[in-house]
Motif scaffolding. Structure first.
Motif, PDB file in Angstrom:
ATOM      1  N   ALA A  40       0.801  -1.210   0.000  1.00 54.40           N
ATOM      2  CA  ALA A  40       0.000   0.000   0.000  1.00 54.40           C
ATOM      3  C   ALA A  40       0.830   1.254   0.000  1.00 54.40           C
ATOM      4  O   ALA A  40       2.038   1.219   0.025  1.00 54.40           O
ATOM      5  CB  ALA A  40      -0.932  -0.015   1.199  1.00 54.40           C
ATOM      6  N   SER A  41       0.139   2.375  -0.021  1.00 55.26           N
ATOM      7  CA  SER A  41       0.814   3.663  -0.102  1.00 55.26           C
ATOM      8  C   SER A  41       1.677   3.927   1.101  1.00 55.26           C
ATOM      9  O   SER A  41       1.293   3.623   2.228  1.00 55.26           O
ATOM     10  CB  SER A  41      -0.240   4.769  -0.213  1.00 55.26           C
ATOM     11  N   PRO A  42       2.877   4.532   0.908  1.00 58.89           N
ATOM     12  CA  PRO A  42       3.729   4.856   2.034  1.00 58.89           C
ATOM     13  C   PRO A  42       3.352   6.154   2.719  1.00 58.89           C
ATOM     14  O   PRO A  42       4.030   6.598   3.619  1.00 58.89           O
ATOM     15  CB  PRO A  42       5.121   4.970   1.392  1.00 58.89           C
ATOM     16  N   ALA A  43       2.291   6.783   2.299  1.00 58.46           N
ATOM     17  CA  ALA A  43       1.923   8.067   2.883  1.00 58.46           C
ATOM     18  C   ALA A  43       1.541   7.891   4.339  1.00 58.46           C
ATOM     19  O   ALA A  43       1.085   6.844   4.771  1.00 58.46           O
ATOM     20  CB  ALA A  43       0.752   8.665   2.112  1.00 58.46           C
ATOM     21  N   GLY A  44       1.757   8.969   5.115  1.00 62.50           N
ATOM     22  CA  GLY A  44       1.288   8.935   6.487  1.00 62.50           C
ATOM     23  C   GLY A  44       2.359   9.191   7.502  1.00 62.50           C
ATOM     24  O   GLY A  44       2.093   9.176   8.690  1.00 62.50           O
ATOM     25  N   PRO A  61       6.439   8.906   9.407  1.00 60.33           N
ATOM     26  CA  PRO A  61       7.357   7.870   9.849  1.00 60.33           C
ATOM     27  C   PRO A  61       6.712   6.749  10.629  1.00 60.33           C
ATOM     28  O   PRO A  61       7.212   5.654  10.667  1.00 60.33           O
ATOM     29  CB  PRO A  61       8.357   8.656  10.708  1.00 60.33           C
ATOM     30  N   GLY A  62       5.572   7.028  11.291  1.00 63.25           N
ATOM     31  CA  GLY A  62       4.927   5.978  12.060  1.00 63.25           C
ATOM     32  C   GLY A  62       3.876   5.218  11.287  1.00 63.25           C
ATOM     33  O   GLY A  62       3.203   4.352  11.841  1.00 63.25           O
ATOM     34  N   ALA A  63       3.704   5.550  10.017  1.00 64.80           N
ATOM     35  CA  ALA A  63       2.647   4.926   9.232  1.00 64.80           C
ATOM     36  C   ALA A  63       2.879   3.432   9.081  1.00 64.80           C
ATOM     37  O   ALA A  63       3.998   2.982   8.924  1.00 64.80           O
ATOM     38  CB  ALA A  63       2.578   5.571   7.859  1.00 64.80           C
ATOM     39  N   ILE A  64       1.805   2.686   9.152  1.00 70.69           N
ATOM     40  CA  ILE A  64       1.877   1.238   8.975  1.00 70.69           C
ATOM     41  C   ILE A  64       1.192   0.895   7.664  1.00 70.69           C
ATOM     42  O   ILE A  64       0.024   1.234   7.470  1.00 70.69           O
ATOM     43  CB  ILE A  64       1.204   0.499  10.143  1.00 70.69           C
ATOM     44  N   PRO A  65       1.896   0.254   6.748  1.00 68.08           N
ATOM     45  CA  PRO A  65       1.298  -0.013   5.436  1.00 68.08           C
ATOM     46  C   PRO A  65       0.224  -1.085   5.496  1.00 68.08           C
ATOM     47  O   PRO A  65       0.220  -1.932   6.366  1.00 68.08           O
ATOM     48  CB  PRO A  65       2.492  -0.485   4.604  1.00 68.08           C
ATOM     49  N   GLU A  66      -0.647  -1.020   4.541  1.00 72.38           N
ATOM     50  CA  GLU A  66      -1.667  -2.047   4.390  1.00 72.38           C
ATOM     51  C   GLU A  66      -1.055  -3.219   3.632  1.00 72.38           C
ATOM     52  O   GLU A  66      -0.212  -3.032   2.773  1.00 72.38           O
ATOM     53  CB  GLU A  66      -2.835  -1.454   3.609  1.00 72.38           C
ATOM     54  N   ILE A  67      -1.514  -4.408   3.978  1.00 75.65           N
ATOM     55  CA  ILE A  67      -0.955  -5.595   3.327  1.00 75.65           C
ATOM     56  C   ILE A  67      -2.016  -6.343   2.535  1.00 75.65           C
ATOM     57  O   ILE A  67      -3.187  -6.323   2.885  1.00 75.65           O
ATOM     58  CB  ILE A  67      -0.327  -6.554   4.347  1.00 75.65           C
ATOM     59  N   VAL A  68      -1.589  -6.965   1.490  1.00 78.56           N
ATOM     60  CA  VAL A  68      -2.402  -7.937   0.774  1.00 78.56           C
ATOM     61  C   VAL A  68      -1.668  -9.268   0.858  1.00 78.56           C
ATOM     62  O   VAL A  68      -0.581  -9.410   0.327  1.00 78.56           O
ATOM     63  CB  VAL A  68      -2.612  -7.531  -0.698  1.00 78.56           C
ATOM     64  N   VAL A 106       8.660   0.590   5.482  1.00 80.68           N
ATOM     65  CA  VAL A 106       7.919   1.733   5.980  1.00 80.68           C
ATOM     66  C   VAL A 106       8.263   2.032   7.439  1.00 80.68           C
ATOM     67  O   VAL A 106       8.278   3.175   7.860  1.00 80.68           O
ATOM     68  CB  VAL A 106       6.402   1.510   5.820  1.00 80.68           C
ATOM     69  N   LEU A 107       8.550   1.017   8.243  1.00 76.16           N
ATOM     70  CA  LEU A 107       8.986   1.232   9.603  1.00 76.16           C
ATOM     71  C   LEU A 107      10.238   0.444   9.902  1.00 76.16           C
ATOM     72  O   LEU A 107      10.533  -0.542   9.259  1.00 76.16           O
ATOM     73  CB  LEU A 107       7.959   0.796  10.657  1.00 76.16           C
TER      74      LEU A 107
END
Length: 346
Positions: free
Chosen positions: A11-15, A17-24, A101-102
């Protein structure tokens, strides 16, 4: 398609430094060729225990300062475990997973402590990710900076820095692998602590990626489509922030981010692990690097755990039972045995 908020690639890296990406999660994953690997039943024995050996803990040590995506100072920190045993300790630098992402230096605390109690100083580092506007070159440079920083302070921490191993899980396994095979390449270096080497004498790659485009060959069509969307974290990690490209748009750039591209006969020995049922990073990803190392005459051992799933994110993926094989005494003793062979403590 099942989705989960902790996946590395979709998923998008927006959000921030603490953002957690969405997974498929992949519905299906092709099996890998295990003819050059050691296939074992998924370890179901005792979980590791720690506390038998006193360990000194150094926390929040700033090893480098960078700029984040907005140009603000970004201190990069490490935690260091040093067993209270005689003589200088070989160094193990641990890199957590986090889908580019993290990066969490507090990850794998029990596993790191177990390795430390076996006689090793274990540093767990923060590294830049796409949330900081970083690419793979930046992240590898961070790992190398941490090694140079600790080599420069060997006396302070009681380290034998002639013996350094990189140990990573998932995205961290990818970074550890790439850092381990790019010792003399300037684009992966930064000028901090000049005069100290960033080379490693051994690498441990647990279920890490290798070629981020070949990755998609082993998953079902729906997952493949998700992994080839423009701007996902893996694409941003290769091409840079705010990219409008998909991984398929520039295979040469993806190959330049593949550890296999840089393997020579001078590469350090590798130890790989992968679960045969990993539906986050297909098992063939570790096989690609393992095969290339063997072709160049480099010592490389790959363990495939029958039926095991992805390790470092398994608890967050809603399946805590999947984490258990990766924290058994059997699995960790493969790691400490490899370290004892290549970085013997006195």
């Amino acid at each position: 398609m099942p989705q989960n908020p902790h996946a590395p690639f979709a998923a998008s890296p927006a959000g921030g430094p603490g953002a957690i990406p969405e997974i498929v999660l992949a519905r299906s994953v092709a099996p890998s060729d295990n003819s050059t690997s050691v296939v074992i039943a998924t370890p179901a024995g005792p979980q590791i225990r720690t506390g038998a050996v006193p360990v000194t803990v150094h926390t929040d040590v700033v090893y480098a300062t960078r700029a984040d995506a907005e140009g603000r100072e970004l201190p990069l920190r490490l935690d260091l475990l040093v067993p209270e045993t005689p003589d200088a300790k070989p160094l193990v630098v641990y890199l957590s997973g986090g889908g580019f992402v993290l990066s969490r230096k507090d990850a794998a605390s029990q596993r790191r402590a177990y390795v430390a109690e076996a006689g090793y100083a274990v540093a767990s580092i923060e590294y830049r990710t796409v949330s900081n506007g970083a690419t793979y070159r930046d992240t590898v440079a961070d790992a190398k900076s941490a090694i140079r920083f600790l080599r420069a302070r060997a006396a302070q921490y009681g380290l034998d820095t002639s013996k350094v191993a990189l140990w990573g899980e998932s995205a961290g396994g990818y970074v550890a692998s790439l850092a381990g095979v790019t010792d003399a390449i300037a684009e992966f270096q930064t000028p901090d602590n000049p005069g100290f080497s960033s080379d490693a004498q051994a690498v441990i790659n647990q279920f890490g990626a290798s070629n981020l485009l070949k990755f998609v060959d082993d998953v079902d069509p729906e997952t493949r489509q998700a992994l080839l969307r423009p701007g996902i974290p893996a694409a941003a990690f290769v091409f840079g922030p705010a990219t409008a490209l998909s991984l398929a748009d520039d295979p040469e750039a993806v190959a330049a981010a593949d550890p296999s591209t840089y393997v020579t006969a001078a590469a350090p020995p590798f130890l790989h692990f992968h679960g045969s049922a990993d539906n986050v990073i297909p098992p063939s990803q570790s096989l690609l690097l393992h095969t290339t190392l063997l072709e160049h005459g480099v010592e490389s051992t790959r363990y495939v755990l029958t039926g095991a799933k992805h390790g470092d994110l398994s608890a967050m993926l809603g399946d805590p039972q999947a984490a258990l094989p990766w924290s058994t005494e059997e699995t960790l003793d493969y790691i400490t045995g490899f370290l004892a062979k290549h970085l013997p403590s006195r």
